[in-house]
Design a protein around this motif. Structure first.
Motif, PDB file in Angstrom:
ATOM      1  N   GLU A 182      27.789 -22.013   1.360  1.00 36.98           N
ATOM      2  CA  GLU A 182      27.652 -21.787  -0.127  1.00 36.98           C
ATOM      3  C   GLU A 182      28.447 -21.008  -0.658  1.00 36.98           C
ATOM      4  O   GLU A 182      29.188 -21.211  -1.812  1.00 36.98           O
ATOM      5  CB  GLU A 182      26.184 -21.304  -0.396  1.00 36.98           C
ATOM      6  CG  GLU A 182      25.799 -21.542  -1.687  1.00 36.98           C
ATOM      7  CD  GLU A 182      24.371 -20.872  -2.250  1.00 36.98           C
ATOM      8  OE1 GLU A 182      24.125 -20.740  -3.230  1.00 36.98           O
ATOM      9  OE2 GLU A 182      23.555 -21.161  -1.122  1.00 36.98           O
ATOM     10  N   LYS A 183      28.722 -19.864  -0.009  1.00 40.79           N
ATOM     11  CA  LYS A 183      29.858 -18.865  -0.652  1.00 40.79           C
ATOM     12  C   LYS A 183      31.183 -19.541  -0.581  1.00 40.79           C
ATOM     13  O   LYS A 183      32.035 -19.301  -1.549  1.00 40.79           O
ATOM     14  CB  LYS A 183      29.729 -17.580   0.021  1.00 40.79           C
ATOM     15  CG  LYS A 183      28.568 -16.745  -0.345  1.00 40.79           C
ATOM     16  CD  LYS A 183      28.359 -16.399  -1.889  1.00 40.79           C
ATOM     17  CE  LYS A 183      27.419 -15.756  -2.214  1.00 40.79           C
ATOM     18  NZ  LYS A 183      27.308 -15.284  -3.736  1.00 40.79           N
ATOM     19  N   LEU A 184      31.738 -20.331   0.544  1.00 37.97           N
ATOM     20  CA  LEU A 184      32.797 -20.973   0.661  1.00 37.97           C
ATOM     21  C   LEU A 184      33.089 -22.067  -0.303  1.00 37.97           C
ATOM     22  O   LEU A 184      34.255 -22.344  -0.970  1.00 37.97           O
ATOM     23  CB  LEU A 184      32.972 -21.588   1.990  1.00 37.97           C
ATOM     24  CG  LEU A 184      33.124 -20.644   3.050  1.00 37.97           C
ATOM     25  CD1 LEU A 184      32.927 -21.077   4.594  1.00 37.97           C
ATOM     26  CD2 LEU A 184      34.695 -19.908   3.159  1.00 37.97           C
ATOM     27  N   LEU A 185      31.833 -22.685  -0.557  1.00 41.91           N
ATOM     28  CA  LEU A 185      31.857 -23.672  -1.635  1.00 41.91           C
ATOM     29  C   LEU A 185      32.315 -23.069  -3.081  1.00 41.91           C
ATOM     30  O   LEU A 185      32.932 -23.697  -3.987  1.00 41.91           O
ATOM     31  CB  LEU A 185      30.580 -24.616  -1.954  1.00 41.91           C
ATOM     32  CG  LEU A 185      30.293 -25.821  -2.367  1.00 41.91           C
ATOM     33  CD1 LEU A 185      31.329 -26.958  -1.909  1.00 41.91           C
ATOM     34  CD2 LEU A 185      29.147 -26.389  -2.164  1.00 41.91           C
ATOM     35  N   GLU A 186      31.500 -22.064  -3.474  1.00 37.84           N
ATOM     36  CA  GLU A 186      31.701 -21.511  -4.540  1.00 37.84           C
ATOM     37  C   GLU A 186      33.235 -20.802  -4.905  1.00 37.84           C
ATOM     38  O   GLU A 186      34.019 -21.229  -5.783  1.00 37.84           O
ATOM     39  CB  GLU A 186      30.825 -20.305  -4.846  1.00 37.84           C
ATOM     40  CG  GLU A 186      29.670 -20.726  -4.994  1.00 37.84           C
ATOM     41  CD  GLU A 186      28.527 -19.292  -5.070  1.00 37.84           C
ATOM     42  OE1 GLU A 186      29.134 -18.272  -4.835  1.00 37.84           O
ATOM     43  OE2 GLU A 186      27.370 -19.504  -5.221  1.00 37.84           O
ATOM     44  N   ASP A 187      33.678 -20.646  -3.429  1.00 38.31           N
ATOM     45  CA  ASP A 187      35.205 -19.818  -3.331  1.00 38.31           C
ATOM     46  C   ASP A 187      36.244 -21.140  -3.550  1.00 38.31           C
ATOM     47  O   ASP A 187      37.458 -20.905  -4.375  1.00 38.31           O
ATOM     48  CB  ASP A 187      35.439 -19.269  -2.388  1.00 38.31           C
ATOM     49  CG  ASP A 187      36.595 -18.526  -2.427  1.00 38.31           C
ATOM     50  OD1 ASP A 187      37.229 -17.875  -3.320  1.00 38.31           O
ATOM     51  OD2 ASP A 187      37.423 -18.552  -1.424  1.00 38.31           O
TER      52      ASP A 187
END
Length: 890
Positions: A551-556
């Protein structure tokens, strides 16, 4: 002429060939494994593929006179290349695109292994004559006279397939259950396959018409203008007939069938054939009812989930007294329709003789086909180039230590691992050697396999859910048995994880390349060395951590898509849980799955994030246009089907290789996740926390007790095994002691024999030396005797010479006296006296020489006897020593 004489010789020696019809100068294009023994589509696909790469391999086909004969292929080297009994020929067909080509299918029905043999003739006429000959031979063995009285019933199955022309090639049309999705203004080939289910056989002689109607009313049938072909074959249990016709959209009487349909509407269509049966007066009509949806000519579909339209017909015959040759008439034909489940997509349909699916699904993002891709679907596995194959072979030859990896491994792996080398490469990537498998993993595998497992029922339930689209794992096949064994063994090996749904898919992928023991070894390495087992531990906390990081990689990296998911409350676990828990193997085509596993074993667990991010990036525009339900449907249906196109799969892998994941950020996000978890636990009621801790402690205690019980059982089993091994060793020790005692006895006997032989050798040597000395003494005596004779001879010669001189003096005196007047009597008396004296001397000299010669002969005889004695002694000594050595060796 030589070849014809050879054929005549063969016919004399082989009764089967002698009774066969011969077809010369036929090109044998080869054979290939076929999934369905009676599939016209697959047979046409194999013909197209073999036609593209065939060589000029000319054969003679010998076809037996009846069903008891054989189909024999004779090569140009005058040898039998292949032979099949006509009864085992399951299917015959002529190519719909290449009229000079045909094929027949043969194989073992019980083993489920079928081969399709493809041929090329010089023209269509030869091709048809061969097929008609094969059909006639088969029918001669099956044809029976119909009973003379009463009614008869026969059951037939009629399956319907529709092929569509596209750029000169044929491809099956898309289907949605019993609805065919056809394109407007395209020529379609209609193929009906007729088989018989009843034990008694009703032979169909010919097809007299194929009819098409845009409703289910019999009055609206239209006879197709194109000629109809009927081919005869066999299914192994009875005759099989394939009727083919071409529907031309320009035919005015069929014009309404070419009109577009709107929305969810479809056309009711009836396709019928009239066939003439042996012994029956009236033609029999088989009417197949189905539905059409007509789309624009440029419409694109997924050609993945296909249904087979199957109709069953019950034909009732009644007696007929009007025609002596056809003693029965048609009483009634009843029918019902059966729609089979979706058939799996086969690699035969990709880029070969009939249809190129790459062109059809290159950039598709949506489809009206609601069916998801069947798990375990086999797509086209692209082979690597010769250059890449050679580089892999060189790398494997120089890769001697599995603990270190060659520097060019990652770069080469991204270009693809050759399918025939994948087994060896996977084991090396896992650091597994043949020695470790034999000494460690095989023992663990066997021990855990025969140990009681509490997950056994769950494993059995999952067998039919794992890769139902792959024939290797169908019910009753060897793949299911192996899958059950490996899953059960690992559940016993790792009781903390045991067995969880999803693991069977990974095991199944490994079993497609590795035997059971090796698959178990590599799966153990993946679970432990690659930390994959952490995802399945109690509570799935590590899996939740992976979701949080994704999820954090997707946001990044894709912030707009992350925001879209958040707006529609689409959580990461809703689409990524199956990806992570099955290593993307549950829904995606196997060709892509193999490449993902290659990347995972080579580059490590971060592959999960790289593949997931690449999938989301490639699907970004489609997902942004969907709502919550649309996105879930896209992940379930459209996304896996997209990668049936090998170009899309290569694009995905290339994108995944370029994804950058910063370890520092990942570590920071992991710390955030654990902090959030701690905060959640701190907000819980203390009593609930204690209850949770107690529950965890009880579960841990229970798990440890189970592990302890297992260890105790293993210890006891090992002790029993060691006791058996010790007993075996003691028994072997006693046997060795008995053998040693026997050897000692034999050794003593040999030593005694050796002493006797040594004494005999010594005695022989003494005798030899004694005889040698005697010979030397006798030789010396003879030598001395010879010397004495020689002295006597010299003395006699000297005496002879002296007397000769004296005689000469006397002669001179006689001459002198003659000169003084001696009378003749005195002269004669003196001369006679001298001559007599000379003869006496010569006689004495001759006797002396004769004695000398006799002495020399005796000396030579003694020397010869001495030599013979020496040779005999030497031979005796050698023989005695050889016997001694042989006894010592024994």
């Amino acid at each position: 002429n030589e070849y014809k004489s050879y054929l005549s010789m063969v016919m004399e020696e082989d009764d089967l060939v002698a009774q066969s019809v011969l077809f010369d100068n036929i090109i044998y294009m080869g054979r290939a494994v076929i999934g369905s023994s009676v599939s016209n589509v697959e047979a046409n696909a194999i013909i197209g593929e073999l036609y593209e790469y065939h060589t000029d391999n000319r054969v003679t086909i010998a076809i037996g006179a009846d069903a008891g004969g054989e189909v024999i292929l004779l090569d140009q080297n005058k040898e039998v290349l292949h032979r099949d009994r006509i009864k085992t020929v399951l299917y015959c067909t002529k190519s719909a695109v290449l009229p000079q080509c045909f094929a027949y299918t043969s194989g073992n029905k019980e083993r489920g292994m079928y081969y399709c043999h493809a041929f090329k003739c010089k023209d269509n006429d030869v091709c048809m004559r061969i097929l008609n000959t094969m059909g006639s031979s088969f029918n001669k063995g099956l044809k029976q006279d119909l009973p003379g009285d009463g009614t008869l019933e026969y059951e037939f199955d009629v399956s319907l397939e529709i092929l569509e022309e596209n750029n000169g090639k044929l491809a099956p049309v898309a289907q949605d259950k019993d609805v065919f999705k056809i394109r407007q203004n395209r020529t379609h080939h209609i193929v009906l396959t007729v088989t018989q289910n009843t034990t008694s056989t009703l032979i169909l002689e010919r097809c007299c018409g194929l009819f098409l109607a845009d409703s289910h009313s019999p009055d609206s049938y239209t006879l197709l203008d194109m000629p109809v072909e009927m081919e005869t074959g066999t299914t192994g249990t009875g005759p099989l007939y394939t009727i083919k016709g071409i529907w031309n959209p320009g035919q005015q009487s069929c014009g309404t069938l070419n009109d577009l349909t709107n929305g969810k509407n479809y056309k009711d269509v009836s396709i019928a054939i009239d066939v003439v049966a042996s012994g029956v007066v009236d033609p029999i009509r088989f009417n197949s009812k189905t539905h059409f949806k007509v789309y624009q000519e440029t419409e694109r579909f997924y050609l993945i989930s296909r249904y087979t339209s199957l109709h069953q017909f019950l034909v009732t015959l009644k007696p007929n007294n009007e025609d002596p040759h056809r003693r029965f008439g048609l009483a009634e034909v009843k029918s019902k329709m059966i729609t089979t489940p979706p058939s799996k997509l086969r690699s035969l349909f990709s880029g070969i003789g009939i249809g190129n699916f790459d062109d059809e699904i290159s950039d598709i993002t949506e489809s009206e086909d609601e069916e998801p891709l069947i798990s375990g679907t086999v797509d086209t596995i692209e082979e690597v180039s010769e250059d890449i194959l050679k580089r892999w072979q060189i790398l494997l030859e120089n890769w001697n230590d599995n603990s270190t990896r060659p520097p060019e491994l990652i770069k080469l792996s991204r270009k693809g691992i050759p399918n025939n080398l994948r087994k060896d490469v996977w084991l090396r990537l896992g650091g597994i050697t043949a020695t470790e498998i034999e000494s460690n993993y095989k023992f663990l595998y066997d021990e855990c396999l025969h140990h009681e497992c509490r997950h056994e029922q769950v494993i059995l339930w999952d067998l039919n859910r794992t890769f139902p689209g792959n024939e290797f794992f169908h019910e009753g096949k060897d793949g299911q048995r192996r899958l059950y064994h490996v899953c059960k063994s690992y559940a016993g090996f790792d009781p903390e994880v045991g067995y969880c749904q999803g693991l069977s898919f990974i095991v199944a992928v490994l079993l497609l390349h590795l035997p059971e023991e090796e698959a178990f070894a590599l799966f153990t390495v993946i679970m432990n060395e690659y930390n994959f087992r952490d995802l399945f531990k109690k509570g799935f906390q590590m899996l939740q951590l992976k979701f949080y990081v994704l999820e954090k990689l997707l946001e990044d990296q894709i912030p707009e898509l992350a925001e879209h998911f958040e707006d529609h409350e689409l959580n990461t676990q809703m689409y990524a849980s199956q990806w992570f828990l099955t290593l993307f193997s549950a829904k995606f085509p196997l060709g892509l799955v193999f490449r993902i596993v290659d990347m995972f074993l080579t580059e490590g667990p971060d592959t999960l994030f790289k593949i997931a991010l690449s999938l989301l990036k490639m699907s970004k525009s489609e997902l942004l246009s969907q709502d919550f339900e649309g996105m879930l449907k896209y992940f379930r249906v459209a996304l896996p089907k997209r990668f049936m196109n090998k170009k899309q799969g290569q694009k995905l892998l290339s994108a995944a290789s370029s994804v950058k994941i910063q370890p520092g950020k990942v570590a920071l996000w992991e710390a955030e996740f654990y902090k959030i978890q701690d905060e959640k636990r701190s907000l819980e009621d203390p009593l609930r926390q204690l209850e949770h801790q107690l529950k965890q402690s009880l579960e841990t205690n229970h798990r440890l007790e189970q592990e302890n019980d297992m260890l105790v059982q293993r210890l006891m089993l090992n002790q029993v095994n060691m006791r058996h091994q010790l007993d075996d060793l003691e028994k072997r020790n006693m046997d060795l002691k008995r053998d040693l005692s026997k050897l000692n006895t034999k050794y003593e006997a040999v030593c005694e024999s050796n002493d006797l032989l040594s004494a005999e050798i010594l005695k022989t040597k003494n005798l030899y030396h004694s005889s040698l000395n005697e010979g030397d003494e006798e030789r010396a005596r003879h030598k001395q005797t010879i010397q004495e004779y020689q002295k006597v001879c010299r003395k006699l010669e000297e005496q002879h010479e002296k007397e000769k001189q004296e005689l000469n003096l006397e002669v001179m005196e006689v001459k002198a006296r003659l000169g003084t007047g001696l009378d003749d009597g005195e002269i004669d008396s003196a001369r006679l006296s001298s001559e007599q004296r000379l003869r006496e001397l010569e006689l004495e000299l001759a006797k002396t020489k004769l004695c000398l010669v006799e002495a020399n002969c005796k000396a030579q005889e003694y020397e010869h006897r001495n030599t013979e004695l020496y040779e005999k002694l030497k031979h005796h000594e050698t023989s005695v020593i050889g016997q001694l050595k042989a006894k010592l060796n024994r």
